[in-house]
Design a protein around this motif. Structure first.
Motif, mmCIF file in Angstrom:
data_model
loop_
_atom_site.group_PDB
_atom_site.id
_atom_site.type_symbol
_atom_site.label_atom_id
_atom_site.label_comp_id
_atom_site.label_asym_id
_atom_site.label_seq_id
_atom_site.Cartn_x
_atom_site.Cartn_y
_atom_site.Cartn_z
ATOM 1 N N ASP A 110 -37.633 42.786 11.588
ATOM 2 C CA ASP A 110 -38.518 43.888 11.947
ATOM 3 C C ASP A 110 -39.286 44.306 10.704
ATOM 4 O O ASP A 110 -38.984 43.867 9.590
ATOM 5 N N SER A 111 -40.288 45.141 10.903
ATOM 6 C CA SER A 111 -41.016 45.706 9.783
ATOM 7 C C SER A 111 -41.600 47.045 10.217
ATOM 8 O O SER A 111 -41.690 47.325 11.417
ATOM 9 N N TRP A 112 -42.022 47.859 9.268
ATOM 10 C CA TRP A 112 -42.384 49.230 9.609
ATOM 11 C C TRP A 112 -43.236 49.870 8.524
ATOM 12 O O TRP A 112 -43.317 49.393 7.399
ATOM 13 N N LEU A 113 -43.822 50.980 8.909
ATOM 14 C CA LEU A 113 -44.413 51.922 7.967
ATOM 15 C C LEU A 113 -43.572 53.189 8.014
ATOM 16 O O LEU A 113 -42.930 53.479 9.033
ATOM 17 N N ALA A 114 -43.557 53.920 6.928
ATOM 18 C CA ALA A 114 -42.840 55.194 6.859
ATOM 19 C C ALA A 114 -43.737 56.229 6.193
ATOM 20 O O ALA A 114 -44.514 55.901 5.292
ATOM 21 N N VAL A 115 -43.608 57.465 6.650
ATOM 22 C CA VAL A 115 -44.371 58.571 6.067
ATOM 23 C C VAL A 115 -43.374 59.653 5.655
ATOM 24 O O VAL A 115 -42.547 60.088 6.466
ATOM 25 N N ALA A 116 -43.444 60.060 4.392
ATOM 26 C CA ALA A 116 -42.483 61.020 3.845
ATOM 27 C C ALA A 116 -43.148 61.874 2.774
ATOM 28 O O ALA A 116 -44.169 61.477 2.212
ATOM 29 N N PRO A 117 -42.551 63.038 2.449
ATOM 30 C CA PRO A 117 -43.157 63.937 1.463
ATOM 31 C C PRO A 117 -42.802 63.572 0.023
ATOM 32 O O PRO A 117 -42.511 64.433 -0.801
ATOM 33 N N ASN A 118 -42.809 62.281 -0.285
ATOM 34 C CA ASN A 118 -42.537 61.822 -1.641
ATOM 35 C C ASN A 118 -43.334 60.547 -1.877
ATOM 36 O O ASN A 118 -43.253 59.611 -1.071
ATOM 37 N N LYS A 119 -44.056 60.504 -2.965
ATOM 38 C CA LYS A 119 -44.918 59.349 -3.236
ATOM 39 C C LYS A 119 -44.117 58.123 -3.668
ATOM 40 O O LYS A 119 -44.543 56.981 -3.467
ATOM 41 N N ARG A 120 -42.934 58.342 -4.229
ATOM 42 C CA ARG A 120 -42.181 57.238 -4.827
ATOM 43 C C ARG A 120 -41.237 56.551 -3.847
ATOM 44 O O ARG A 120 -40.833 55.408 -4.077
ATOM 45 N N GLY A 121 -40.844 57.244 -2.779
ATOM 46 C CA GLY A 121 -39.907 56.629 -1.849
ATOM 47 C C GLY A 121 -39.665 57.502 -0.641
ATOM 48 O O GLY A 121 -40.111 58.653 -0.584
ATOM 49 N N TYR A 122 -38.943 56.962 0.329
ATOM 50 C CA TYR A 122 -38.720 57.689 1.581
ATOM 51 C C TYR A 122 -37.290 57.608 2.090
ATOM 52 O O TYR A 122 -36.867 58.413 2.916
ATOM 53 N N LYS A 123 -36.492 56.652 1.606
ATOM 54 C CA LYS A 123 -35.195 56.383 2.219
ATOM 55 C C LYS A 123 -34.187 57.507 2.032
ATOM 56 O O LYS A 123 -33.253 57.650 2.823
ATOM 57 N N LYS A 124 -34.356 58.312 0.998
ATOM 58 C CA LYS A 124 -33.426 59.417 0.755
ATOM 59 C C LYS A 124 -33.905 60.724 1.385
ATOM 60 O O LYS A 124 -33.349 61.786 1.111
ATOM 61 N N LEU A 125 -34.932 60.620 2.227
ATOM 62 C CA LEU A 125 -35.508 61.807 2.871
ATOM 63 C C LEU A 125 -35.614 61.579 4.370
ATOM 64 O O LEU A 125 -35.759 60.439 4.823
ATOM 65 N N PRO A 126 -35.584 62.657 5.174
ATOM 66 C CA PRO A 126 -36.014 62.511 6.566
ATOM 67 C C PRO A 126 -37.455 62.004 6.552
ATOM 68 O O PRO A 126 -38.282 62.495 5.772
ATOM 69 N N HIS A 127 -37.767 61.026 7.399
ATOM 70 C CA HIS A 127 -39.117 60.464 7.376
ATOM 71 C C HIS A 127 -39.518 59.960 8.757
ATOM 72 O O HIS A 127 -38.674 59.791 9.646
ATOM 73 N N PHE A 128 -40.790 59.757 8.919
ATOM 74 C CA PHE A 128 -41.363 59.282 10.181
ATOM 75 C C PHE A 128 -41.664 57.793 10.051
ATOM 76 O O PHE A 128 -42.193 57.352 9.028
ATOM 77 N N GLN A 129 -41.323 57.026 11.082
ATOM 78 C CA GLN A 129 -41.547 55.589 11.073
ATOM 79 C C GLN A 129 -42.371 55.149 12.276
ATOM 80 O O GLN A 129 -42.338 55.781 13.325
ATOM 81 N N LEU A 130 -43.052 54.026 12.100
ATOM 82 C CA LEU A 130 -43.628 53.263 13.202
ATOM 83 C C LEU A 130 -43.463 51.800 12.813
ATOM 84 O O LEU A 130 -43.814 51.409 11.694
ATOM 85 N N GLY A 131 -42.885 51.004 13.714
ATOM 86 C CA GLY A 131 -42.642 49.617 13.350
ATOM 87 C C GLY A 131 -42.387 48.725 14.547
ATOM 88 O O GLY A 131 -42.446 49.172 15.702
ATOM 89 N N LEU A 132 -42.104 47.454 14.249
ATOM 90 C CA LEU A 132 -41.971 46.441 15.286
ATOM 91 C C LEU A 132 -40.714 45.610 15.110
ATOM 92 O O LEU A 132 -40.350 45.248 13.981
ATOM 93 N N PHE A 133 -40.054 45.301 16.218
ATOM 94 C CA PHE A 133 -39.187 44.133 16.363
ATOM 95 C C PHE A 133 -40.003 43.112 17.164
ATOM 96 O O PHE A 133 -41.171 43.347 17.475
ATOM 97 N N ASP A 134 -39.389 41.999 17.543
ATOM 98 C CA ASP A 134 -40.157 40.998 18.273
ATOM 99 C C ASP A 134 -40.449 41.386 19.713
ATOM 100 O O ASP A 134 -41.333 40.806 20.354
ATOM 101 N N ASP A 135 -39.718 42.373 20.244
ATOM 102 C CA ASP A 135 -39.883 42.715 21.662
ATOM 103 C C ASP A 135 -40.298 44.155 21.919
ATOM 104 O O ASP A 135 -40.554 44.531 23.055
ATOM 105 N N HIS A 136 -40.347 44.983 20.879
ATOM 106 C CA HIS A 136 -40.765 46.373 21.105
ATOM 107 C C HIS A 136 -41.284 47.006 19.824
ATOM 108 O O HIS A 136 -41.063 46.503 18.720
ATOM 109 N N LEU A 137 -41.984 48.121 20.021
ATOM 110 C CA LEU A 137 -42.470 48.961 18.927
ATOM 111 C C LEU A 137 -41.649 50.246 18.924
ATOM 112 O O LEU A 137 -41.308 50.767 19.987
#
Length: 208
Positions: free
Chosen positions: A70-97
């Protein structure tokens, strides 16, 4: 040039054999679309949250053998990273978004957020029934809220709170071929509406 959503050929990227070949297709075919819609979603989330939000696009740099499923985009209130924060995603697997508000295992205050969700479980139960919950961002599987009774919902939140690798992602899953996925404007509208619906939950978790 007319903007497009994600077509069957985009989802088929995840069936390409080999890390190098799949990553090349991701860079050429998927990531430009993530950047296009991600810029607009980031601007809208700036407005909705009142925060300085930043777009991140998964690069999968740590992979050396297995191609990403899968792959994705993430939006978070930090320019350097997002994984340690609540964040918004949009992404794909092979059968769904997927369109998620994501709390993944790297969150430092995971247990406190999980307990807050348990204390405010009625807020979660009041979300649209077609919203789904995932407890592992690496897996396709998720369950719709309308299919979970309170006991099952509590169990998912408790796992997120208590298990080191526990995660909690909530939002929409849309099948490939769905008109909302293939049409750019409808996809953008669906993502914004989803994020807007989840905004009270996001704000609540930031205040912990």
């Amino acid at each position: 040039m007319e903007k497009t959503g994600f077509t069957p050929s985009d989802f088929d990227v995840f069936t390409i054999d080999g890390l190098e070949n799949r990553m090349e297709a991701l860079r050429e075919q998927i990531q430009p679309k993530f950047k296009e819609i991600g810029d607009e979603l980031t601007a809208e989330l700036n407005r909705l949250t009142g925060e300085d939000m930043h777009l991140h696009i998964a690069k999968h740099l740590r992979r050396t053998t297995n191609p990403p499923n899968d792959s994705w985009l993430a939006v978070a209130p930090n320019k350097r990273g997002y994984k340690k924060l609540p964040h918004f995603q949009l992404g794909l697997f092979d059968d769904h978004l997927f369109i998620w508000l994501a709390y993944i295992y790297e969150l430092p205050n995971k247990s406190e957020i999980g307990q807050a969700f348990l204390n405010e479980i009625e807020e979660l139960k009041s979300l649209p029934g077609d919203f789904a919950i995932s407890t592992d961002h690496t897996k396709k599987s998720a369950e719709k809220l309308q299919d979970l009774d309170e006991e099952a919902l509590r169990a998912k939140i408790e796992r997120f709170r208590d298990v080191k690798k526990g995660e909690f992602l909530i939002g929409l899953q849309l099948n490939r071929g769905d008109a909302r996925v293939e049409n750019y404007e409808r996809l953008k509208e669906t993502a914004i509406t989803t994020y807007e619906t989840l905004l009270p939950l996001y704000r609540h978790s930031l205040n912990i």
